[in-house]
Design a protein around this motif. Structure first.
Motif, short mmCIF file in Angstrom:
data_model
loop_
_atom_site.label_atom_id
_atom_site.label_comp_id
_atom_site.label_asym_id
_atom_site.label_seq_id
_atom_site.Cartn_x
_atom_site.Cartn_y
_atom_site.Cartn_z
N ALA A 383 3.44 12.30 6.77
CA ALA A 383 2.94 11.37 5.76
C ALA A 383 3.97 10.25 5.62
N LEU A 384 3.58 9.04 6.01
CA LEU A 384 4.48 7.89 5.97
C LEU A 384 3.84 6.75 5.20
N ALA A 385 4.68 5.93 4.59
CA ALA A 385 4.21 4.70 3.93
C ALA A 385 5.20 3.58 4.23
N LYS A 386 4.67 2.43 4.56
CA LYS A 386 5.48 1.22 4.69
C LYS A 386 4.99 0.25 3.63
N VAL A 387 5.88 -0.10 2.71
CA VAL A 387 5.48 -0.87 1.52
C VAL A 387 6.24 -2.19 1.48
N ILE A 388 5.54 -3.27 1.17
CA ILE A 388 6.16 -4.59 1.03
C ILE A 388 6.13 -4.98 -0.44
N VAL A 389 7.32 -5.23 -1.00
CA VAL A 389 7.44 -5.62 -2.40
C VAL A 389 7.91 -7.06 -2.49
N ASP A 390 7.21 -7.85 -3.29
CA ASP A 390 7.63 -9.22 -3.58
C ASP A 390 8.73 -9.15 -4.62
N GLN A 391 9.96 -9.46 -4.21
CA GLN A 391 11.11 -9.22 -5.09
C GLN A 391 11.12 -10.10 -6.35
N PRO A 392 10.74 -11.39 -6.28
CA PRO A 392 10.74 -12.18 -7.52
C PRO A 392 9.82 -11.62 -8.60
N SER A 393 8.64 -11.12 -8.20
CA SER A 393 7.69 -10.63 -9.20
C SER A 393 7.76 -9.13 -9.42
N GLY A 394 8.34 -8.41 -8.45
CA GLY A 394 8.41 -6.96 -8.56
C GLY A 394 7.08 -6.28 -8.29
N THR A 395 6.16 -6.96 -7.60
CA THR A 395 4.85 -6.40 -7.31
C THR A 395 4.72 -6.01 -5.85
N ILE A 396 3.90 -5.01 -5.59
CA ILE A 396 3.57 -4.65 -4.22
C ILE A 396 2.55 -5.66 -3.69
N VAL A 397 2.80 -6.17 -2.48
CA VAL A 397 1.90 -7.18 -1.90
C VAL A 397 1.32 -6.72 -0.56
N GLY A 398 1.78 -5.59 -0.06
CA GLY A 398 1.24 -5.08 1.19
C GLY A 398 1.67 -3.65 1.41
N ALA A 399 0.89 -2.90 2.19
CA ALA A 399 1.25 -1.51 2.46
C ALA A 399 0.48 -0.99 3.66
#
Length: 444
Positions: A383-399
């Motif tokens: 079970a793997l996840a690759k997560v992209i977080v937008d650092q200025p807003s602290g929101t997830i933007v891709g996964a």
């Protein structure tokens, strides 16, 4: 005039029926035309029957994961019984869809719609007219133009096999090839998948694709990359699949899983100024073609989003509004895509490759969830996840997620992206535990 309508919809699949139903509810006089099966590809010979077959595969895999962890003697696939279960659903789709349309008061014609040289639309020779027209004819499996192409079968054939052959080969490493290979292997076929380059599932994260392939190889799915198939010939011992490199294998069934093409050739679109190519009918951001009274929606339209049933429904709802009260251009939310293989692979939003071009803005992290309780409890292999977080807003933007629960997790992640929820926002909610949803807070 008996054959005059407000809108004529060409194509009775998910997109077309949604447009017709929505416009009828708004008081429009609508005709819908279908040349094949009412209901379209998804429920008749696509995602729905595929998922029925996959349900048995998933149950088999779940039992195998718990061998010697509480279970013994796992189940086997009974293909004829599984196919009967599938047909119990699909056999009634076309007639049921047609009955539903008639119940809504929508006029229907079964036949081939074609725009003539004079611009007149006819259905098997009968003239019909409307103020506006909607093309919703979907796509069909592509057939490679190779020697012996008549020996190729498609996903349509695979999803209605009476018996599973001992040897099955897939040409094309898209999501259809991976999914059907997973089903065939679970049914104990000797499975080979041939792809013309080294990037199968090219729209997915390459590291995650490689991890998926490694898992499938452990189950004896054989991959042959960088092989350009040139011929499929029928001989006494089976079908011989030959590639330009000299590669050759013998198999009992060859499925062409090399993409899909739009159903447009018989519509006469060139007679009404509507352009199309392999990607579909060209439309603007109002789903309108160069002919201002002709629109295209769903898989047949060349929109910049994946060709998926939920997307078709989304576009249909937009177009109902556009044809009743025109407004702003269509705006798409995050669109999750997935491969129902073993394990499942799913992704949504910004890719890791795009994020890595802006390292000061985005944080990309790969998380191994295999030992997390959610996955440990049923013996998940990976079970793997690759997560992209937008650092200025602290929101997830891709996964991207690779796991037995990826189809569920990707929907949660899609909601996080669309709602722009930060970790603090999420932690202000209480989610049932232990569930995949309760793991979301550990992905930021």
């Amino acid at each position: 005039m008996a054959n005059q309508y407000d809108v004529i919809v060409i194509g009775g699949g998910p997109a077309g029926t949604a447009v017709a139903g929505g416009l009828t509810a708004q008081g429009k006089r609508v005709l819908i035309v279908e040349a094949d099966l009412w209901g379209g590809t998804c429920p008749n010979r696509g995602c729905d029957p595929k998922k029925i077959l996959l349900s048995a595969v998933e149950a088999k895999e779940a039992a195998e994961h718990l061998q010697h962890r509480g279970l013994i003697a796992g189940p086997q696939i009974d293909w004829p019984a599984l196919m009967a279960h599938k047909r119990g659903y699909t056999d009634g789709i076309s007639s049921g869809t047609h009955a539903s349309l008639e119940k809504q008061g929508i006029a229907t014609i079964h036949g081939q719609a074609t725009f003539g040289a004079d611009g007149q639309l006819t259905v098997d020779g009968t003239p019909v007219s409307a103020r506006d027209y909607v093309i919703a004819t979907g796509q069909r499996p592509a057939i490679l133009p190779i020697t012996g192409h008549e020996n190729l079968r498609t996903s349509t054939d695979f999803l209605d096999l009476d018996d599973m052959p001992k040897r099955v080969t897939f040409i094309g490493g898209g999501y259809v090839g991976f999914e059907l290979a997973t089903i065939a292997k679970a049914a104990d076929a000797d499975v080979h998948l041939i792809h013309h380059n080294d990037r199968p599932l090219k729209n997915f994260d390459p590291a995650m694709v490689q991890a998926l392939m490694t898992n499938l190889e452990k189950e004896d799915v054989h991959f042959h990359l960088n092989e350009d198939v040139t011929a499929v010939t029928k001989q006494a011992d089976g079908y011989h699949v030959q590639a330009a490199s000299g590669f050759e294998l013998v198999t009992d069934l060859v499925i062409c899983s090399a993409g899909r093409v739009p159903n447009v050739e018989q519509l006469g679109l060139e007679n009404v100024g509507v352009a199309y190519d392999r990607q579909g009918v060209q439309v603007n951001d109002h789903l309108q073609t160069a002919n201002t009274h002709i629109y295209a929606v769903g898989d047949v339209s060349a929109t910049p989003v994946p060709k998926l049933t939920p997307v078709a429904g989304y576009e249909a709802r937009y177009l109902v509004g556009e044809l009743t009260q025109p407004g702003a251009a269509i705006q798409y939310p995050a669109v999750p895509t997935q491969v129902f293989a073993a394990p499942k692979l799913a992704q949504v939003g910004l890719s890791a490759a795009a994020a890595q071009r802006e390292p000061d803005r985005y944080r990309v992290q790969t998380i191994d969830m295999t030992k997390w309780f959610t996955y440990y409890r049923f013996g998940a292999q990976q079970a793997l996840a690759k997560v992209i977080v937008d650092q200025p807003s602290g929101t997830i933007v891709g996964a991207t997620v690779l796991s037995d629960l990826a189809d569920e997790m990707i929907n949660y992640l899609t909601l996080l992206i669309d709602q722009k929820l930060t970790l603090a926002d999420l932690q202000h909610r209480i989610l049932a535990y232990p569930t995949p949803a309760s793991d979301l807070q550990y992905l930021y």
